[in-house]
Design a protein around this motif. Structure first.
Motif, PDB file in Angstrom:
ATOM      1  N   ASP A  15       0.820  -1.327  -0.065  1.00 13.05           N
ATOM      2  CA  ASP A  15      -0.078  -0.046   0.046  1.00 13.05           C
ATOM      3  C   ASP A  15       0.893   1.415  -0.017  1.00 13.05           C
ATOM      4  O   ASP A  15       0.456   2.325   0.207  1.00 13.05           O
ATOM      5  N   ARG A  16       2.032   1.237  -0.267  1.00 14.79           N
ATOM      6  CA  ARG A  16       3.042   2.228  -0.222  1.00 14.79           C
ATOM      7  C   ARG A  16       3.524   2.586  -1.401  1.00 14.79           C
ATOM      8  O   ARG A  16       3.623   1.418  -2.493  1.00 14.79           O
ATOM      9  N   THR A  17       3.771   3.694  -1.986  1.00 15.10           N
ATOM     10  CA  THR A  17       4.337   4.185  -3.306  1.00 15.10           C
ATOM     11  C   THR A  17       5.430   5.020  -3.005  1.00 15.10           C
ATOM     12  O   THR A  17       5.825   5.870  -2.152  1.00 15.10           O
ATOM     13  N   HIS A  74      14.859  -3.574  -2.771  1.00 11.75           N
ATOM     14  CA  HIS A  74      15.166  -4.986  -2.398  1.00 11.75           C
ATOM     15  C   HIS A  74      13.882  -5.684  -1.533  1.00 11.75           C
ATOM     16  O   HIS A  74      13.724  -4.977  -0.567  1.00 11.75           O
ATOM     17  N   PHE A  75      13.162  -6.246  -2.245  1.00  7.28           N
ATOM     18  CA  PHE A  75      11.845  -6.694  -1.633  1.00  7.28           C
ATOM     19  C   PHE A  75      11.240  -8.180  -1.804  1.00  7.28           C
ATOM     20  O   PHE A  75      11.784  -8.962  -2.771  1.00  7.28           O
ATOM     21  N   ASP A  76      10.501  -8.701  -1.014  1.00 10.35           N
ATOM     22  CA  ASP A  76       9.811  -9.638  -1.080  1.00 10.35           C
ATOM     23  C   ASP A  76       8.573  -9.889  -2.192  1.00 10.35           C
ATOM     24  O   ASP A  76       7.781  -9.010  -1.812  1.00 10.35           O
ATOM     25  N   GLN A  77       8.668 -10.401  -3.419  1.00 13.22           N
ATOM     26  CA  GLN A  77       7.788 -10.379  -4.403  1.00 13.22           C
ATOM     27  C   GLN A  77       6.497 -10.866  -4.111  1.00 13.22           C
ATOM     28  O   GLN A  77       5.479 -10.913  -4.989  1.00 13.22           O
ATOM     29  N   ARG A  78       6.317 -11.465  -3.055  1.00 12.51           N
ATOM     30  CA  ARG A  78       4.827 -11.976  -2.524  1.00 12.51           C
ATOM     31  C   ARG A  78       4.111 -10.783  -2.019  1.00 12.51           C
ATOM     32  O   ARG A  78       2.973 -10.906  -2.199  1.00 12.51           O
ATOM     33  N   HIS A  79       4.819  -9.763  -1.739  1.00 10.54           N
ATOM     34  CA  HIS A  79       3.620  -8.395  -1.763  1.00 10.54           C
ATOM     35  C   HIS A  79       3.367  -7.772  -2.996  1.00 10.54           C
ATOM     36  O   HIS A  79       4.313  -7.927  -3.790  1.00 10.54           O
ATOM     37  N   PRO A  80       2.336  -7.483  -3.330  1.00 12.70           N
ATOM     38  CA  PRO A  80       1.819  -6.946  -4.649  1.00 12.70           C
ATOM     39  C   PRO A  80       2.785  -5.699  -4.999  1.00 12.70           C
ATOM     40  O   PRO A  80       2.917  -4.921  -4.287  1.00 12.70           O
TER      41      PRO A  80
END
Length: 189
Positions: free
Chosen positions: A147-149, A159-165
């Motif tokens: 929910d962040r932009t 660098h992020f976990d791609q399970r988050h949209p």
């Protein structure tokens, strides 16, 4: 142990085990008996739903009459090094240009791509397994993560976990050039 001809390295470990077993005319039960491993475990390994330990892989190799390198091989040098003038464009029906930076060896776990994102592009929000890493080379990219932009500029990374949209938008007038690195590998040859 001698190496058997016709190694199936592009099939992955499970596919190579299944191909060799079938080539020898063995059932899963026969392979289980010869390797002292269970039929359910071997079935999962062949379907790449379980990973054998080194000791289990050695037992499987022995039972199939091959060396362990039959299943796990080191990529050839041409699959490891990518030179600046050797762009490997991935042809997709997409306005985004994808160029492979990573090697093409069959056992790779990650993919490294250079993306060129045209002005005005809005990518759909997606999610998938694994990790993602973006590094902006030039331009300005808006990224939605959960929910962040965020606005990412040249030199910024995420660098992020791609399970988050996640999704992206190039709201600028210039193309965005970026590096994308992710797991697991998404483009198979």
């Amino acid at each position: 142990m001698p190496r058997a001809p016709g190694k199936a390295s592009t099939l992955g470990i499970g596919g190579a085990i299944r191909a060799r077993r079938r080539g020898l005319g063995l059932t899963l039960r026969q392979l289980a008996d010869a390797s002292a491993l269970s039929v359910p475990f071997l079935s999962q390994v062949e379907r790449n739903q379980a990973s054998p330990s080194l000791l289990s892989l050695e037992a499987i190799a022995r039972a199939l009459g091959v060396g362990i390198d039959y299943f796990v091989s080191v990529p050839a040098p041409h699959e490891i090094v990518r030179r600046a003038d050797e762009h490997d464009r991935i042809e997709l029906d997409s306005p985004v240009t994808y160029e492979r930076l990573s090697g093409r060896h069959a056992e790779r776990k990650l993919e490294a791509l250079r993306l060129i994102v045209p002005p005005g592009l809005v990518a759909p929000v997606i999610h998938r397994e694994g990790e993602g890493f973006w590094y902006i080379l030039s331009g300005e990219l808006e990224m939605q993560l959960g929910d962040r932009t965020f606005v990412l500029r040249a030199g910024d990374s995420v660098h992020f976990d791609q399970r988050h949209p996640y999704g992206m938008r190039n709201a600028g007038r210039r193309e965005v050039r970026m590096i994308w690195v992710g797991t697991p590998s998404i483009f198979r040859d």
